[in-house]
Motif scaffolding. Structure first.
Motif, PDB file in Angstrom:
ATOM      1  N   UNK A 166       8.767   3.720   4.076  1.00  0.00           N
ATOM      2  CA  UNK A 166       9.662   3.877   2.959  1.00  0.00           C
ATOM      3  C   UNK A 166       9.253   4.758   1.785  1.00  0.00           C
ATOM      4  N   UNK A 167       7.978   4.180   1.557  1.00  0.00           N
ATOM      5  CA  UNK A 167       7.206   4.842   0.326  1.00  0.00           C
ATOM      6  C   UNK A 167       6.976   6.411   0.415  1.00  0.00           C
ATOM      7  N   UNK A 168       6.570   6.517   1.880  1.00  0.00           N
ATOM      8  CA  UNK A 168       6.245   8.198   2.254  1.00  0.00           C
ATOM      9  C   UNK A 168       7.433   8.769   2.026  1.00  0.00           C
ATOM     10  N   UNK A 169       8.355   8.586   2.634  1.00  0.00           N
ATOM     11  CA  UNK A 169       9.724   9.300   2.709  1.00  0.00           C
ATOM     12  C   UNK A 169      10.236   9.457   1.210  1.00  0.00           C
ATOM     13  N   UNK A 170      10.198   8.511   0.499  1.00  0.00           N
ATOM     14  CA  UNK A 170      10.817   8.507  -0.923  1.00  0.00           C
ATOM     15  C   UNK A 170       9.740   9.559  -1.690  1.00  0.00           C
ATOM     16  N   UNK A 171       8.487   9.611  -1.579  1.00  0.00           N
ATOM     17  CA  UNK A 171       7.691  10.437  -2.477  1.00  0.00           C
ATOM     18  C   UNK A 171       7.757  11.917  -1.932  1.00  0.00           C
ATOM     19  N   UNK A 172       7.961  12.008  -0.427  1.00  0.00           N
ATOM     20  CA  UNK A 172       8.073  13.420   0.143  1.00  0.00           C
ATOM     21  C   UNK A 172       9.569  14.040  -0.384  1.00  0.00           C
ATOM     22  N   UNK A 173      10.382  13.102  -0.434  1.00  0.00           N
ATOM     23  CA  UNK A 173      11.857  13.624  -0.462  1.00  0.00           C
ATOM     24  C   UNK A 173      12.123  13.872  -2.106  1.00  0.00           C
ATOM     25  N   UNK A 174      11.727  13.085  -2.994  1.00  0.00           N
ATOM     26  CA  UNK A 174      12.238  13.060  -4.362  1.00  0.00           C
ATOM     27  C   UNK A 174      10.894  13.030  -5.304  1.00  0.00           C
ATOM     28  N   UNK A 175       9.693  13.071  -4.811  1.00  0.00           N
ATOM     29  CA  UNK A 175       8.653  12.953  -5.751  1.00  0.00           C
ATOM     30  C   UNK A 175       8.195  11.782  -6.592  1.00  0.00           C
ATOM     31  N   UNK A 176       8.982  10.769  -6.461  1.00  0.00           N
ATOM     32  CA  UNK A 176       8.901   9.506  -6.950  1.00  0.00           C
ATOM     33  C   UNK A 176       9.230   8.363  -5.972  1.00  0.00           C
ATOM     34  N   UNK A 177       8.783   7.300  -6.464  1.00  0.00           N
ATOM     35  CA  UNK A 177       9.206   5.855  -5.624  1.00  0.00           C
ATOM     36  C   UNK A 177       9.383   4.780  -6.504  1.00  0.00           C
ATOM     37  N   UNK A 178      10.537   3.860  -6.323  1.00  0.00           N
ATOM     38  CA  UNK A 178      10.682   2.836  -7.257  1.00  0.00           C
ATOM     39  C   UNK A 178       9.428   1.778  -7.014  1.00  0.00           C
ATOM     40  N   UNK A 179       9.387   1.261  -8.237  1.00  0.00           N
ATOM     41  CA  UNK A 179       8.450  -0.119  -8.080  1.00  0.00           C
ATOM     42  C   UNK A 179       8.962  -1.164  -7.232  1.00  0.00           C
ATOM     43  N   UNK A 180      10.036  -1.683  -7.007  1.00  0.00           N
ATOM     44  CA  UNK A 180      10.588  -2.342  -6.110  1.00  0.00           C
ATOM     45  C   UNK A 180      10.284  -1.976  -4.523  1.00  0.00           C
ATOM     46  N   UNK A 181      10.357  -0.719  -4.351  1.00  0.00           N
ATOM     47  CA  UNK A 181       9.906  -0.337  -2.754  1.00  0.00           C
ATOM     48  C   UNK A 181       8.531  -0.558  -2.712  1.00  0.00           C
ATOM     49  N   UNK A 182       7.590  -0.010  -3.691  1.00  0.00           N
ATOM     50  CA  UNK A 182       6.043  -0.398  -3.683  1.00  0.00           C
ATOM     51  C   UNK A 182       5.934  -1.874  -3.710  1.00  0.00           C
ATOM     52  N   UNK A 183       6.629  -2.892  -4.248  1.00  0.00           N
ATOM     53  CA  UNK A 183       6.233  -4.254  -3.989  1.00  0.00           C
ATOM     54  C   UNK A 183       6.759  -4.837  -2.707  1.00  0.00           C
ATOM     55  N   UNK A 184       7.957  -4.221  -2.247  1.00  0.00           N
ATOM     56  CA  UNK A 184       8.522  -4.563  -0.968  1.00  0.00           C
ATOM     57  C   UNK A 184       7.549  -4.275   0.136  1.00  0.00           C
ATOM     58  N   UNK A 185       6.821  -3.053   0.091  1.00  0.00           N
ATOM     59  CA  UNK A 185       6.054  -2.421   1.199  1.00  0.00           C
ATOM     60  C   UNK A 185       4.606  -3.475   1.291  1.00  0.00           C
TER      61      UNK A 185
END
Length: 104
Positions: free
Chosen positions: A67-86
């Motif tokens: 989830x984190x890898x795809x989000x950063x690759x696609x948009x260059x960002x990741x939400x803090x909630x995705x980080x906490x979830x992972x």
């Protein structure tokens, strides 16, 4: 990690072993060069204010959050909630298994 050809990946989970945050888990959100990475955990270290760390001060796990890898690759960002979830997902699945193994 002692291999010369080791390279961290975006979204990889690490445990900090030296410094103020030692013992805490975080995710790699950016790779600066062969020596430094940028870490965030979504709680204490938000994506907007990550921590630059030397890779020699980290313990790398063989877990990369898709989830984190795809989000950063696609948009260059990741939400803090995705980080906490992972992080929570990894800790619940793997760290409790380690503790159970130590008890036997």
């Amino acid at each position: 990690m002692s291999n010369q050809d080791f390279s961290p990946q975006v979204g990889q989970l690490v445990r900090i072993v030296q410094g103020r945050d030692s013992g805490q888990f975080a995710l790699v959100v950016k790779i600066l060069d062969e020596r430094f990475v940028v870490l965030a955990d979504g709680d204490k270290r938000k994506f907007d204010r990550p921590k630059k760390k030397n890779i020699h001060h980290l313990e790398f796990f063989d877990y990369v959050s898709p989830e984190v890898q795809n989000s950063i690759m696609e948009t260059g960002r990741v939400t803090n909630s995705k980080l906490r979830f992972a992080l929570l997902k990894f800790v619940n699945e793997h760290v409790t298994d380690l503790k159970k193994g130590e008890l036997n």
